[in-house]
Design a protein around this motif. Structure first.
Motif, short mmCIF file in Angstrom:
data_model
loop_
_atom_site.label_atom_id
_atom_site.label_comp_id
_atom_site.label_asym_id
_atom_site.label_seq_id
_atom_site.Cartn_x
_atom_site.Cartn_y
_atom_site.Cartn_z
N ALA A 172 0.83 -1.21 0.00
CA ALA A 172 0.00 0.00 0.00
C ALA A 172 0.86 1.26 0.00
N LEU A 173 1.90 1.28 0.82
CA LEU A 173 2.78 2.45 0.87
C LEU A 173 3.53 2.63 -0.45
N SER A 174 3.89 1.52 -1.10
CA SER A 174 4.56 1.60 -2.39
C SER A 174 3.66 2.28 -3.42
N ILE A 175 2.39 1.93 -3.41
CA ILE A 175 1.44 2.54 -4.34
C ILE A 175 1.31 4.04 -4.06
N ILE A 176 1.21 4.39 -2.78
CA ILE A 176 1.08 5.80 -2.40
C ILE A 176 2.31 6.60 -2.83
N ARG A 177 3.49 6.02 -2.58
CA ARG A 177 4.74 6.72 -2.95
C ARG A 177 4.83 6.90 -4.46
N MET A 178 4.50 5.84 -5.21
CA MET A 178 4.58 5.92 -6.66
C MET A 178 3.62 6.98 -7.21
N ALA A 179 2.41 6.99 -6.67
CA ALA A 179 1.42 7.97 -7.13
C ALA A 179 1.84 9.39 -6.78
N SER A 180 2.41 9.56 -5.59
CA SER A 180 2.83 10.90 -5.15
C SER A 180 4.00 11.40 -5.98
N THR A 181 4.97 10.53 -6.25
CA THR A 181 6.11 10.91 -7.07
C THR A 181 5.67 11.27 -8.48
N ALA A 182 4.79 10.48 -9.03
CA ALA A 182 4.30 10.74 -10.39
C ALA A 182 3.57 12.06 -10.46
N LEU A 183 2.79 12.38 -9.43
CA LEU A 183 2.06 13.64 -9.42
C LEU A 183 3.01 14.82 -9.33
N GLN A 184 4.08 14.68 -8.54
CA GLN A 184 5.05 15.76 -8.41
C GLN A 184 5.81 15.98 -9.71
N VAL A 185 6.16 14.88 -10.38
CA VAL A 185 6.90 14.97 -11.63
C VAL A 185 6.03 15.49 -12.76
N ASN A 186 4.78 15.09 -12.76
CA ASN A 186 3.90 15.40 -13.89
C ASN A 186 2.51 15.78 -13.38
N PRO A 187 2.37 16.95 -12.76
CA PRO A 187 1.09 17.32 -12.13
C PRO A 187 -0.05 17.53 -13.12
N ASP A 188 0.25 17.83 -14.36
CA ASP A 188 -0.81 18.13 -15.33
C ASP A 188 -1.19 16.92 -16.19
N GLY A 189 -0.51 15.81 -16.01
CA GLY A 189 -0.80 14.65 -16.85
C GLY A 189 -1.35 13.51 -16.04
N GLY A 190 -0.86 12.35 -16.30
CA GLY A 190 -1.31 11.16 -15.61
C GLY A 190 -0.24 10.11 -15.72
N VAL A 191 -0.41 9.03 -14.98
CA VAL A 191 0.58 7.97 -14.95
C VAL A 191 -0.07 6.66 -15.33
N LEU A 192 0.59 5.92 -16.19
CA LEU A 192 0.16 4.58 -16.55
C LEU A 192 1.24 3.61 -16.08
N ASN A 193 0.89 2.77 -15.13
CA ASN A 193 1.80 1.72 -14.67
C ASN A 193 1.50 0.46 -15.47
N LEU A 194 2.42 0.13 -16.38
CA LEU A 194 2.17 -0.91 -17.38
C LEU A 194 3.14 -2.06 -17.22
N GLY A 195 2.63 -3.27 -17.13
CA GLY A 195 3.45 -4.46 -17.12
C GLY A 195 3.65 -4.97 -18.54
N ILE A 196 4.84 -5.48 -18.84
CA ILE A 196 5.13 -5.98 -20.18
C ILE A 196 5.94 -7.27 -20.10
N VAL A 197 5.78 -8.12 -21.11
CA VAL A 197 6.68 -9.25 -21.26
C VAL A 197 7.90 -8.75 -22.03
N PRO A 198 9.10 -9.27 -21.72
CA PRO A 198 10.33 -8.68 -22.26
C PRO A 198 10.39 -8.60 -23.78
N THR A 199 10.07 -9.69 -24.48
CA THR A 199 10.24 -9.70 -25.93
C THR A 199 9.37 -8.67 -26.62
N PHE A 200 8.09 -8.69 -26.34
CA PHE A 200 7.17 -7.74 -26.96
C PHE A 200 7.52 -6.32 -26.54
#
Length: 301
Positions: A80-108
């Motif tokens: 839970a704290l990891s999610i809060i920290r990630m969201a807070s950091t993203a908001l500070q870095v990019n307050p006017d946009g949004g953040v997409l946390n995306l999982g990917i398989v390596p090859t694709f």
């Protein structure tokens, strides 16, 4: 009702103190990390325990250790704290946009998505994309992800998905090995040295069945990623089923050759998958619209 919920919800400062003390195994070391006194840390831990109605630490003389309840609580709170920290950091870095946390398989992710992401950022300058690479299926219940690109869309509870593209596989090997194998029939393939991918244990079985042969697949060297298996095949270690889009350069240069002159087979497809609860997340909506257009020409380019 909201007041009752607020009373049950511990303050974030108490949770951060608990996490620090659990991670360091010491109130004194946690105090140094948090720029607090040891007494303040001890009081905050005691306040959290009183609020929760259970002891989080076992105290023995000058040492502490997590209680069974504390160990379980730490696992949940850390996520839970990891999610809060990630969201807070993203908001500070990019307050006017949004953040997409995306999982990917390596090859694709490395061969198809990464070269195209600059175009997405050009069209959506306010959005930040955080990429997490993983070979095995993602767990949306325990990982802070908005969506994932994975091979196959089955067995993902409470999710929706967007089909992206079929993965057409090439039966490939080194040009030096091919004459030795004398491949004329599918039975000849079955007798050859076969390279395996750990995350797709049924790939060879399905390929043989699609070519009309039901047989026990011979064991062989196993790899955890396509890229490593492609290198091994290029060095003559054996036959490999490799995604066509992954080895275009190797086929053009002659490092790998197709060992089967029949039509290439599709053993499955890639999909963009997201939890139903995240379907209206604005960055995900924009990414979904973009990638749907980006794959309109299939896996080419």
């Amino acid at each position: 009702m909201l007041q009752d919920l607020a009373r049950r919800l511990p303050q974030t400062s108490l949770l951060e103190t608990f996490e620090a003390a659990a991670r360091r195994g010491s109130f004194t070391l946690a105090a140094a990390d948090l720029n607090m006194t040891q007494g303040a840390v001890s009081r905050q831990i005691r306040a959290l325990e009183e609020q929760l109605g259970t002891e989080l630490f076992v105290r023995e003389r000058q040492r502490i250790s997590l209680s069974p309840a504390g160990a379980t609580y730490l696992e949940e709170i850390s996520r839970a704290l990891s999610i809060i920290r990630m969201a807070s950091t993203a908001l500070q870095v990019n307050p006017d946009g949004g953040v997409l946390n995306l999982g990917i398989v390596p090859t694709f992710g490395t061969r198809w998505l990464a070269p195209r992401l600059p175009e997405f950022f050009k069209e959506n300058p306010g959005i930040t994309v955080n990429l997490t690479t993983k070979l095995r299926p993602f767990d949306f219940g325990s990982e802070p992800l908005d969506a994932a690109i994975h091979f196959g869309a089955d067995e993902w509870p409470e999710t929706e998905h967007l089909y992206l593209a079929d993965e057409t596989v090439v039966l490939a090997c080194s040009p030096a090995l091919l004459p030795e194998l004398k491949i004329e029939t599918v039975e000849d393939v079955a007798r050859g040295p076969l390279l395996h991918l750990a995350t797709r244990p049924q790939a060879w079985t399905r390929w043989f069945e699609m070519n009309g042969l039901h047989t026990d697949v011979q064991p062989g060297t196993t790899f955890d990623q396509f890229a490593t298996m492609a290198q091994a095949a290029a060095h003559g270690l054996g036959l490999a089923l490799l995604p066509e889009f992954l080895i275009e350069d190797e086929l053009r240069s002659g490092k790998l050759v197709a060992a089967w002159d029949k039509a290439n087979k599709s053993l499955g497809s890639y999909a963009l998958i997201w939890p139903k609860a995240r379907r209206n997340h604005p960055p995900l909506v924009r990414f979904r619209q973009w990638i749907e257009g980006a794959i309109s020409d299939g896996m080419e380019g």
